[in-house]
Design a protein around this motif. Sequence first.
Motif, PDB file in Angstrom:
ATOM      1  N   PHE A  16       0.844  -1.205   0.000  1.00  0.00           N
ATOM      2  CA  PHE A  16       0.000   0.000   0.000  1.00  0.00           C
ATOM      3  C   PHE A  16       0.873   1.247   0.000  1.00  0.00           C
ATOM      4  N   GLY A  17       1.821   1.294  -0.953  1.00  0.00           N
ATOM      5  CA  GLY A  17       2.630   2.496  -1.163  1.00  0.00           C
ATOM      6  C   GLY A  17       1.965   3.348  -2.238  1.00  0.00           C
ATOM      7  N   GLN A  18       2.799   4.032  -3.036  1.00  0.00           N
ATOM      8  CA  GLN A  18       2.252   4.897  -4.108  1.00  0.00           C
ATOM      9  C   GLN A  18       1.353   4.123  -5.066  1.00  0.00           C
ATOM     10  N   GLU A  19       1.850   2.959  -5.513  1.00  0.00           N
ATOM     11  CA  GLU A  19       1.085   2.202  -6.511  1.00  0.00           C
ATOM     12  C   GLU A  19      -0.166   1.582  -5.890  1.00  0.00           C
ATOM     13  N   GLY A  20      -0.003   0.961  -4.714  1.00  0.00           N
ATOM     14  CA  GLY A  20      -1.149   0.320  -4.050  1.00  0.00           C
ATOM     15  C   GLY A  20      -2.259   1.327  -3.790  1.00  0.00           C
ATOM     16  N   GLN A  21      -1.876   2.526  -3.374  1.00  0.00           N
ATOM     17  CA  GLN A  21      -2.896   3.549  -3.085  1.00  0.00           C
ATOM     18  C   GLN A  21      -3.607   3.985  -4.369  1.00  0.00           C
ATOM     19  N   ASP A  38      -0.307  -5.756   3.433  1.00  0.00           N
ATOM     20  CA  ASP A  38       0.961  -5.016   3.540  1.00  0.00           C
ATOM     21  C   ASP A  38       1.737  -5.505   4.766  1.00  0.00           C
ATOM     22  N   ILE A  39       3.025  -5.642   4.581  1.00  0.00           N
ATOM     23  CA  ILE A  39       3.873  -6.132   5.683  1.00  0.00           C
ATOM     24  C   ILE A  39       3.932  -5.139   6.852  1.00  0.00           C
ATOM     25  N   THR A  40       3.728  -3.860   6.538  1.00  0.00           N
ATOM     26  CA  THR A  40       3.811  -2.823   7.577  1.00  0.00           C
ATOM     27  C   THR A  40       2.524  -2.815   8.409  1.00  0.00           C
ATOM     28  N   PRO A  41       2.650  -2.935   9.727  1.00  0.00           N
ATOM     29  CA  PRO A  41       1.444  -2.901  10.562  1.00  0.00           C
ATOM     30  C   PRO A  41       0.715  -1.556  10.420  1.00  0.00           C
ATOM     31  N   SER A  81       2.511  -4.654  -5.938  1.00  0.00           N
ATOM     32  CA  SER A  81       3.345  -3.441  -6.005  1.00  0.00           C
ATOM     33  C   SER A  81       4.729  -3.835  -6.486  1.00  0.00           C
ATOM     34  N   PRO A  82       5.454  -2.912  -7.147  1.00  0.00           N
ATOM     35  CA  PRO A  82       6.764  -3.276  -7.700  1.00  0.00           C
ATOM     36  C   PRO A  82       7.768  -3.760  -6.660  1.00  0.00           C
ATOM     37  N   GLY A  83       7.675  -3.232  -5.447  1.00  0.00           N
ATOM     38  CA  GLY A  83       8.661  -3.586  -4.417  1.00  0.00           C
ATOM     39  C   GLY A  83       8.499  -4.993  -3.865  1.00  0.00           C
ATOM     40  N   ILE A  84       7.413  -5.682  -4.203  1.00  0.00           N
ATOM     41  CA  ILE A  84       7.198  -7.051  -3.694  1.00  0.00           C
ATOM     42  C   ILE A  84       7.634  -8.038  -4.783  1.00  0.00           C
ATOM     43  N   PRO A  85       8.654  -8.856  -4.483  1.00  0.00           N
ATOM     44  CA  PRO A  85       9.217  -9.716  -5.535  1.00  0.00           C
ATOM     45  C   PRO A  85       8.170 -10.589  -6.228  1.00  0.00           C
ATOM     46  N   ARG A  86       8.151 -10.520  -7.542  1.00  0.00           N
ATOM     47  CA  ARG A  86       7.180 -11.258  -8.350  1.00  0.00           C
ATOM     48  C   ARG A  86       7.337 -12.761  -8.176  1.00  0.00           C
ATOM     49  N   ASN A 148       7.720   4.632 -13.043  1.00  0.00           N
ATOM     50  CA  ASN A 148       8.669   4.563 -11.931  1.00  0.00           C
ATOM     51  C   ASN A 148       9.128   5.939 -11.458  1.00  0.00           C
ATOM     52  N   ILE A 149       9.027   6.925 -12.333  1.00  0.00           N
ATOM     53  CA  ILE A 149       9.429   8.292 -11.993  1.00  0.00           C
ATOM     54  C   ILE A 149       8.560   8.864 -10.854  1.00  0.00           C
ATOM     55  N   GLY A 150       7.394   8.250 -10.620  1.00  0.00           N
ATOM     56  CA  GLY A 150       6.545   8.643  -9.486  1.00  0.00           C
ATOM     57  C   GLY A 150       5.726   9.885  -9.762  1.00  0.00           C
ATOM     58  N   ILE A 152       2.886  11.290 -10.616  1.00  0.00           N
ATOM     59  CA  ILE A 152       1.532  11.043 -11.130  1.00  0.00           C
ATOM     60  C   ILE A 152       1.372   9.568 -11.472  1.00  0.00           C
ATOM     61  N   GLN A 153       0.386   8.935 -10.878  1.00  0.00           N
ATOM     62  CA  GLN A 153       0.160   7.510 -11.116  1.00  0.00           C
ATOM     63  C   GLN A 153      -0.731   7.312 -12.347  1.00  0.00           C
ATOM     64  N   PRO A 154      -0.417   6.328 -13.181  1.00  0.00           N
ATOM     65  CA  PRO A 154      -1.154   6.134 -14.431  1.00  0.00           C
ATOM     66  C   PRO A 154      -2.657   5.873 -14.246  1.00  0.00           C
ATOM     67  N   PHE A 174      11.125  -4.167 -12.096  1.00  0.00           N
ATOM     68  CA  PHE A 174      10.046  -4.714 -11.252  1.00  0.00           C
ATOM     69  C   PHE A 174       8.683  -4.532 -11.928  1.00  0.00           C
ATOM     70  N   GLN A 175       8.549  -3.459 -12.676  1.00  0.00           N
ATOM     71  CA  GLN A 175       7.271  -3.192 -13.360  1.00  0.00           C
ATOM     72  C   GLN A 175       7.166  -3.981 -14.665  1.00  0.00           C
ATOM     73  N   LEU A 176       8.310  -4.202 -15.305  1.00  0.00           N
ATOM     74  CA  LEU A 176       8.300  -4.884 -16.609  1.00  0.00           C
ATOM     75  C   LEU A 176       8.141  -6.391 -16.476  1.00  0.00           C
ATOM     76  N   ASP A 194      22.131  -4.338 -11.781  1.00  0.00           N
ATOM     77  CA  ASP A 194      21.580  -3.488 -10.721  1.00  0.00           C
ATOM     78  C   ASP A 194      20.451  -4.292 -10.090  1.00  0.00           C
ATOM     79  N   HIS A 195      20.053  -3.912  -8.898  1.00  0.00           N
ATOM     80  CA  HIS A 195      18.912  -4.556  -8.241  1.00  0.00           C
ATOM     81  C   HIS A 195      19.092  -6.050  -8.055  1.00  0.00           C
ATOM     82  N   LEU A 196      20.333  -6.454  -7.883  1.00  0.00           N
ATOM     83  CA  LEU A 196      20.527  -7.892  -7.703  1.00  0.00           C
ATOM     84  C   LEU A 196      20.110  -8.320  -6.295  1.00  0.00           C
TER      85      LEU A 196
HETATM   86  N1  UMA Z   1       5.801  -3.849   1.023  1.00  0.00           N
HETATM   87  C1  UMA Z   1       5.377  -5.083   1.456  1.00  0.00           C
HETATM   88  N2  UMA Z   1       6.201  -6.150   1.233  1.00  0.00           N
HETATM   89  C2  UMA Z   1       7.412  -6.039   0.593  1.00  0.00           C
HETATM   90  C3  UMA Z   1       7.826  -4.751   0.151  1.00  0.00           C
HETATM   91  C4  UMA Z   1       6.989  -3.678   0.364  1.00  0.00           C
HETATM   92  O1  UMA Z   1       4.280  -5.230   2.007  1.00  0.00           O
HETATM   93  O2  UMA Z   1       8.097  -7.050   0.399  1.00  0.00           O
HETATM   94  C5  UMA Z   1       4.913  -2.692   1.249  1.00  0.00           C
HETATM   95  C6  UMA Z   1       5.529  -1.599   2.075  1.00  0.00           C
HETATM   96  O3  UMA Z   1       5.239  -1.741   3.432  1.00  0.00           O
HETATM   97  C7  UMA Z   1       4.860  -0.340   1.500  1.00  0.00           C
HETATM   98  C8  UMA Z   1       4.547  -0.723   0.069  1.00  0.00           C
HETATM   99  O4  UMA Z   1       4.645  -2.139  -0.022  1.00  0.00           O
HETATM  100  O5  UMA Z   1       3.664  -0.027   2.162  1.00  0.00           O
HETATM  101  C9  UMA Z   1       5.543  -0.087  -0.843  1.00  0.00           C
HETATM  102  O6  UMA Z   1       5.428  -0.597  -2.148  1.00  0.00           O
HETATM  103  P1  UMA Z   1       6.638  -0.410  -3.184  1.00  0.00           P
HETATM  104  O7  UMA Z   1       7.921  -0.744  -2.491  1.00  0.00           O
HETATM  105  O8  UMA Z   1       6.314  -1.169  -4.407  1.00  0.00           O
HETATM  106  O9  UMA Z   1       6.658   1.144  -3.400  1.00  0.00           O
HETATM  107  P2  UMA Z   1       5.632   2.210  -4.040  1.00  0.00           P
HETATM  108  O10 UMA Z   1       5.463   3.282  -3.043  1.00  0.00           O
HETATM  109  O11 UMA Z   1       4.407   1.609  -4.610  1.00  0.00           O
HETATM  110  O12 UMA Z   1       6.597   2.785  -5.161  1.00  0.00           O
HETATM  111  C10 UMA Z   1       6.756   2.065  -6.368  1.00  0.00           C
HETATM  112  C11 UMA Z   1       8.246   2.055  -6.760  1.00  0.00           C
HETATM  113  N3  UMA Z   1       9.016   1.375  -5.724  1.00  0.00           N
HETATM  114  C12 UMA Z   1       9.816   0.346  -6.021  1.00  0.00           C
HETATM  115  O13 UMA Z   1      10.004  -0.057  -7.128  1.00  0.00           O
HETATM  116  C13 UMA Z   1      10.540  -0.291  -4.858  1.00  0.00           C
HETATM  117  C14 UMA Z   1       8.724   3.486  -6.951  1.00  0.00           C
HETATM  118  O14 UMA Z   1      10.061   3.463  -7.434  1.00  0.00           O
HETATM  119  C15 UMA Z   1       7.887   4.177  -7.995  1.00  0.00           C
HETATM  120  O15 UMA Z   1       8.244   5.543  -8.088  1.00  0.00           O
HETATM  121  C16 UMA Z   1       6.402   4.077  -7.625  1.00  0.00           C
HETATM  122  O16 UMA Z   1       6.035   2.693  -7.379  1.00  0.00           O
HETATM  123  C17 UMA Z   1       5.519   4.581  -8.767  1.00  0.00           C
HETATM  124  O17 UMA Z   1       5.512   3.657  -9.805  1.00  0.00           O
HETATM  125  C18 UMA Z   1      11.068   3.784  -6.482  1.00  0.00           C
HETATM  126  C19 UMA Z   1      12.303   2.962  -6.784  1.00  0.00           C
HETATM  127  O18 UMA Z   1      13.178   2.897  -5.936  1.00  0.00           O
HETATM  128  C20 UMA Z   1      11.438   5.256  -6.559  1.00  0.00           C
HETATM  129  N4  UMA Z   1      12.392   2.328  -7.944  1.00  0.00           N
HETATM  130  C21 UMA Z   1      13.557   1.574  -8.325  1.00  0.00           C
HETATM  131  C22 UMA Z   1      14.579   2.468  -9.018  1.00  0.00           C
HETATM  132  O19 UMA Z   1      14.208   3.507  -9.549  1.00  0.00           O
HETATM  133  O20 UMA Z   1      15.758   2.086  -9.039  1.00  0.00           O
HETATM  134  C23 UMA Z   1      13.154   0.456  -9.288  1.00  0.00           C
END
Ligand code: UMA
Length: 460
Positions: A16-21, A38-41, A81-86, A148-150, A152-154, A174-176, A194-196
């Motif tokens: 529930f970060g930028q993309e989840g919201q 979401d892992i965050t309480p 969300s992109p940050g959660i490994p596919r 990824n630039i953040g 404005i969300q699509p 992560f998005q691709l 990168d991102h290894l």
């Molecule tokens: N979370 C989990 N489990 C996890 C990881 C995260 O529950 O294993 C939760 C966190 O508690 C948090 C939420 O997920 O609440 C965060 O999600 P997210 O990490 O996917 O981040 P968003 O806020 O949705 O931001 C994402 C991109 N983040 C990542 O790729 C890690 C942002 O890129 C991007 O701007 C945004 O979507 C809009 O598309 C950031 C980034 O670091 C800036 N990108 C990398 C880079 O540019 O090198 C790829």
Amino acid sequence: MTLENLRNQRVGILGFGQEGQAIFKYLGKNQIKATILDITPLADWGAEAQSLAGDAPIKPELITGADYLNELQSFKVLFRSPGIPRLSPEILAAEENGTIITSQTKWFFEHCPAPIIGVTGTKGKGTTCSLINEILLAANKSSYLTGNIGKIQPLDFLDRLTQADLVVYELSSFQLQDLTQSPHIGICLMVTSDHLDHHKSLGEYHQAKSAITKFQSAADMAIFNADYPTSLQIGRLGHGKKYAISKMADSAVPEIKAIISGESIQIGETTIDCSARKLRGAHNLENIAAAAMAGLKLGVEPALIEQIANDFAGLEHRLQFVAKINDVSYYNDSISTVPETTIAALNSFEEPVHLILGGYDKGLPYHQLVADLTGRTNVASIALIGEVGNKLQKLFADIEAPFPVYGPIENFAEAFHHIAKIAKPGDIVMLSPAAASFGMFKNYADRGHQFVELVTELQK
Ligand code: UMA
């Protein structure tokens, strides 16, 4: 998949970060109930996330904390969300069990009526996307910059789009990774490793990036940097028309359509002269070449591309040109929070540079930076700030630095004025601190804004 497929189904939002919201708002607007995982309480969520979920007309179910992935198999659809490994075991198990795994990017690609210009690469994506967007806007085209630039969300503007618009989408690996469509124009900049930490292997990382071209049809275009083996390999995937870029005039790669030579980019009969560019660094010429190629393919006049490419000052806080005063150029590189990025910034200049260095001490090693700085011929002076300033001052004293080192100075404005005063015409004054902003500033953006403000005051 359509919105109808989601109605009365168990739909989950993973993260529930930028993309989840953005997904939550989009689903809510379409009267679709969602579960947020979401892992965050909940107690640790930011105020915005809390009120978005708490005040929503359709109340979400919440699954938070360490066990948040336990129930994935009960969902019909999951937006990841992109940050959660596919390829995490829980996601793969749910998929095996019939759960559809999608994402904001995947959904957008499936539903966007406008051509998408997608940009990926290890470095330079944000800069290239922003420049393409500037070129398109200058040519009076309706262009949206997102991904990824953040910012404005699509999914915030998907409903407004028509075929006449253009979307410039920065795509991270992560998005691709699970896309089954490629953008109309797929741009693959330099790809290295990168991102290894996130992807299991280099192979997985490169595989993830390949969706930039892999699914293209003959009506699509691939623009890629032929000088990097992986970019060349990715660029050659799919059926799109190939427009490769190279710095090597004698390269044997047949797809090459643009050659970078000195400060010029030669694309067929067209020359884009970048000798007046504000965007520094040799690597940025490769990014400009990719953006220029995209602009030309979208029908923008070469003269306009040249003008915008030269005027473009870069992304805010990232080697951003601020102003030229009395022939001294000021650059804001506040995004630099580690020694490596400061070294990269210095590599962009041959002119004498006066540098503001230092900040919060995260415990990083600085010996290498000090050795690098003292080995250069273009460091004119250094003003030190913060705790890292103390550390650096000792290191510089030990080796008798060949340039003046001031400080550490507690006051940021004082540090700035110190070096601005001694800078001579033709010199550069740069904030590239190689340290975190914590303690002296709210964040790196605040530090960058304060620098820009000091330059602006100097102009008056
Ligand atoms: N979370 C989990 N489990 C996890 C990881 C995260 O529950 O294993 C939760 C966190 O508690 C948090 C939420 O997920 O609440 C965060 O999600 P997210 O990490 O996917 O981040 P968003 O806020 O949705 O931001 C994402 C991109 N983040 C990542 O790729 C890690 C942002 O890129 C991007 O701007 C945004 O979507 C809009 O598309 C950031 C980034 O670091 C800036 N990108 C990398 C880079 O540019 O090198 C790829």
